[in-house]
Design an enzyme around this catalytic site. Structure first.
Site, PDB file in Angstrom:
ATOM      1  N   PHE B 367       0.990  -1.232  -0.046  1.00 27.67           N
ATOM      2  CA  PHE B 367      -0.109  -0.006  -0.156  1.00 27.67           C
ATOM      3  C   PHE B 367       0.770   1.141  -0.060  1.00 27.67           C
ATOM      4  CE2 PHE B 367      -0.437  -1.185   4.653  1.00 27.67           C
ATOM      5  CZ  PHE B 367      -0.012   0.166   5.228  1.00 27.67           C
ATOM      6  N   ARG B 430       3.481  -4.234  11.569  1.00 25.15           N
ATOM      7  CA  ARG B 430       3.214  -3.658  13.017  1.00 25.15           C
ATOM      8  C   ARG B 430       3.949  -4.158  14.111  1.00 25.15           C
ATOM      9  NH1 ARG B 430      -2.035  -6.462  11.912  1.00 25.15           N
ATOM     10  NH2 ARG B 430      -3.113  -5.436  10.212  1.00 25.15           N
TER      11      ARG B 430
END
Lengths: 271, 540
Positions: B367, B430
């Site tokens: 992304f 993450r």
């Protein structure tokens, strides 16, 4: 042209757009709900409707099976961040009276010199959970269990509030402060060990985890070994047993001696 | 005809200012978890920064660009003063207020939930209220775009709506409907828990509602970029749009198929049925269609420009293109990044291939390449193109602009390619810390180091971008003339009502949302016992 002329099947664009969209939807639905479920030979369906329901994700009741008897009791305590929120002054007072019987091991000010845990300033949720577990038998200890067996819910809550209310007094520190070992700060990611400090202080605290700074080295070591051997099993979802089993004896020593050498006011600064 | 220049400039400046801050945070994050940085020893600071980076880059920055550009399009393409200027300013200030309201809890470490919220993690209520204000501010823009088009239609009954405005309004409708998913999640689920009215939350339902927003929001980010492809680039390089109808079809296709596909973000979630996952996967594949149409049409439009400049041969015309024109350069870079990013996207949307890269750094790489690369580089191009018309001053230093675009392109490739690679190797996303000293992941240290260097190249490019725009505010005055959009080879004189209005496509968009989301949302909402205790950020 007005919009009324658009929303009619006489309009070529309308019928094409609606037709193609519906066709794609129908084809993908047939593939997703009928073809693909039966394309999995390892899944058995009773009938077509059963397959469709399964693909749609209809919640299904598990077939009735008898749960095997648990040989040992597990912890049934539920903790949320609102558990024991807002203690009352009366509750703390009642807790202080009750705590007299704990003083022989945990110290009159909640600070022990007998390798029992220091309770002064410990999080209320921690004392609450351990007392409930001692009472239910999820955690056993020859000395502690008899004390906990006859406590009521209210008494357990009062004791928790009282000890959480006490100031964290400087504990007995026979060794000078040690540098932070990597197991405390980094854990061991490749063995699935989160840093000790991410739940027990030095980095962060998670609900239900005790702060460990200034606790007795012998006690912490014994608990880690008990978790590793499976002798102690009141940790929810085996959180601590999984960690303790993967720790090396050196790491257990390092973590225990590091936390034992930390003064509790370090915790205050982090909080 | 750009009358409300101050309004448009305010949107752009705020957008680029917050972009600059979030970009700096991003580069710092790349550095701190790479082998060249020393670990902070506090993961909370990393997640704090990540939340700020995501919230700004996902919600505030692209929304402000779309709004500013939208107001510019409305005035320039329709040749009429913006109707509802006061409302537009109200929307702007709502976004300012919302951003400040959201950033304070983040900075205090009270809302480190990442911009995707991740219930049952619950942050400070003001964070969520801030995000809601930003969305409400942008909905004012949606309404204004619709109103302005309506006013224009009244004055020009039956006339073809200019392509730029047609696409702009399509983008605004897409956003209006897309944002509903996250709005439902925030208002019905998260905010009651964050405000202390409830202590449990249905995390599965929340994830499904967020997926409603999470994928289509990308196409909302993409809209200004596609509008620039069709209506700015051909004019800027001296060509013409190959087909006006093809452009309209691309935009309405986005409206229809961008929405009912979000569940490819929940492939690994147990609460969604496999049949629905398959349908969403199939519809996601359809999104390739408007993109391929666009690539074809724009390549044809660019070829027209090249042949007008004397280009010959099957491929020889490529050399005749005005490569020193920043717009040409931005388009080429954007297409290359769109190509690689799109190819990676095909893997993400495939039900089974996704399993191998799910929640790895591949996704982050993907992304960033599509949004940070293909889309944002065209935001730069839009700003460069509009700036002289907004400031009444010339952007003189084209070389500096080209350098900035090159740096962004190279930086994005250097950042995201190694990112994809370590994702395939299994590095999770993450994560605040990696122990590269461990032999199991030590071989990935080099790739991660390259990635971090790419982050600094991007930061340099971002700083340069802001410097160029700031210098453009003080350059000598020059009249840039009226703002023009690209003309088509065959300018439309009449357009079928279906391609001149949005009603049919909005109806299809809503209908497909109901068919593809209705049942999963209803069953989850009506099932008992699916909620879990909330986990409050920072709670003891």
């Amino acid at each position: 042209m007005s919009t009324s002329e658009l929303f009619t099947f006489r309009n070529r664009h309308f019928s094409l757009a609606v037709g193609i969209t519906a066709a794609i939807l129908i084809v993908t639905a047939i593939a997703g709900f009928l073809v693909l479920p039966f394309a999995q030979p390892w899944v058995q369906f009773a009938n077509v409707w059963d397959a469709i329901c399964s693909a749609a994700g209809v919640p299904q009741r598990a077939p009735k099976v008898t749960v095997p008897e648990q040989s040992t009791r597990l912890s049934e305590v539920v903790l949320t961040s609102s558990t024991l929120a807002r203690p009352s002054q009366e509750g703390i007072g009642r807790g202080a009276t009750l705590a007299q019987r704990c003083a022989i091991c945990h110290g009159p000010t909640g600070v022990s010199r007998a390798d029992s845990p220091n309770l002064a300033g410990q999080y209320a949720a921690v004392i609450y959970k351990q007392l409930l577990d001692f009472r239910s038998g999820a955690r056993t200890n020859a000395v502690m269990s008899p004390f906990a067996v006859n406590l009521t819910d209210q008494e357990i809550a009062d004791l928790s509030h009282y000890y959480a209310y006490l100031p964290r007094l400087p504990a007995y520190h026979p060794t000078p402060q040690l540098p932070k070992p990597s197991i405390v700060i980094y854990g061991a990611p490749m063995r699935g060990i989160a840093p000790c400090g991410s739940c027990h202080g030095s980095l962060d605290n998670k609900i239900g985890s005790p702060w460990l700074e200034g606790q007795s080295e012998a006690y912490m070591k014994a608990q880690l070994q008990a978790f590793a051997s499976g002798e102690r099993r009141n940790d929810i979802s085996q959180q601590m047993r999984n960690i303790a089993r993967a720790m090396t004896p050196q790491e257990i020593d390092q973590a225990a001696s590091y936390y034992a050498s930390q003064p509790p006011d370090v915790v205050k600064a982090v909080d | 005809m750009l009358v409300n220049r101050k309004l448009i400039l305010a949107h752009f400046w705020l957008a680029f200012a917050v972009f600059g801050i979030a970009l700096t945070l991003g580069a710092w994050q790349m550095f701190i978890r790479s082998p060249i940085g020393t670990w902070l020893s506090n993961p909370e600071l990393y997640y704090r920064s990540l939340t700020a980076h995501g919230t700004v880059m996902g919600y505030v920055f692209p929304t402000l660009v779309a709004m500013g550009f939208g107001y510019a399009i409305s005035e320039a393409a329709l040749q009429q003063r913006l109707v509802g200027v006061r409302w537009a300013w109200a929307g702007f200030w709502l976004i300012v207020a919302g951003s400040v309201m959201a950033v304070i809890p983040i900075a205090l470490g009270r809302a480190s939930v990442l911009y995707t919220f991740y219930p049952p993690l619950i942050g400070n209520v003001f964070y969520y209220l801030g995000v809601v204000l930003v969305v409400v501010g942008s909905w004012i823009w949606v309404a204004l775009m619709s109103v302005n088009l309506r006013v224009w239609r009244k004055a020009h009954p039956g006339a073809p709506v200019p392509l730029a405005m047609f696409a702009n309004v399509a983008g605004s409708y897409l956003w209006a409907w897309t944002a509903v998913g996250a709005a439902l999640e925030l208002l019905l689920q998260i905010i009651p828990v964050a405000a202390g009215l409830k202590s449990t939350i249905d995390a599965g339902l929340a994830r499904v509602l967020f997926s409603w927003t999470l994928h289509a929001i990308v196409y909302f980010w993409l809209m200004p970029t596609y509008i620039a492809y069709y209506t700015i680039v051909p004019r800027a390089i001296g060509g013409r749009v190959y087909s006006d109808s093809m452009a309209r079809i691309s935009f309405i296709l986005f409206l229809v198929v961008a929405m009912p596909i979000g569940m490819h973000h929940t492939f690994a979630d147990p609460q969604v049925g496999a049949g629905f996952k398959f349908i969403h996967s199939a519809f996601t594949a359809l999104v390739a269609l408007p993109t391929l149409l666009t690539v074809f049409t724009i390549c044809a439009s660019v070829e027209i420009a090249a042949r007008l400049r004397g280009g010959r041969g099957l491929f020889g015309w490529i050399r005749a293109l005005p490569w020193d024109n920043p717009m040409m350069l931005a388009l080429a870079f954007s297409f290359v990044m769109l190509g690689f990013g799109g190819a990676g996207g095909l893997i993400n949307m495939s039900y089974q291939l996704d399993a191998s890269i799910h929640n790895t750094q591949w996704i982050t790489g993907h992304f960033h390449l599509i949004f940070g690369g293909a889309i944002v580089i065209m935001y730069f191009a839009i700003a460069y193109d509009l700036w002289p018309h907004l400031t009444g001053r010339e952007l003189i230093d084209l070389r500096l602009i080209r350098t900035q675009l090159w740096l962004w392109f190279v930086g994005m490739i250097v950042t995201t390619f190694p990112w994809h690679w370590v994702g395939i190797l299994g590095m999770p996303r993450r994560m605040a810390y990696f122990d590269f000293g461990d032999p199991a992941i030590a071989p990935q240290a080099l790739s991660v180091t390259f990635s971090a260097i790419g982050g600094f190249i991007l930061l340099a490019s971002g700083i340069l971008f802001i410097v160029i725009l700031a210098r453009g505010m003080r350059a000598p005055r020059a009249d840039a003339g009226p703002y023009q959009f690209a003309l088509a080879v065959h300018q439309p004189t009449t357009v079928p009502v279906a391609l001149n209005t949005h009603g049919l496509w909005v109806a299809l968009m809503i209908a497909l949302t109901l068919t593809n989301y209705g049942y999963p949302i209803l069953t989850l909402a009506l099932s008992e016992g699916t909620s879990v205790p909330a986990v409050y950020v920072g709670a003891q």
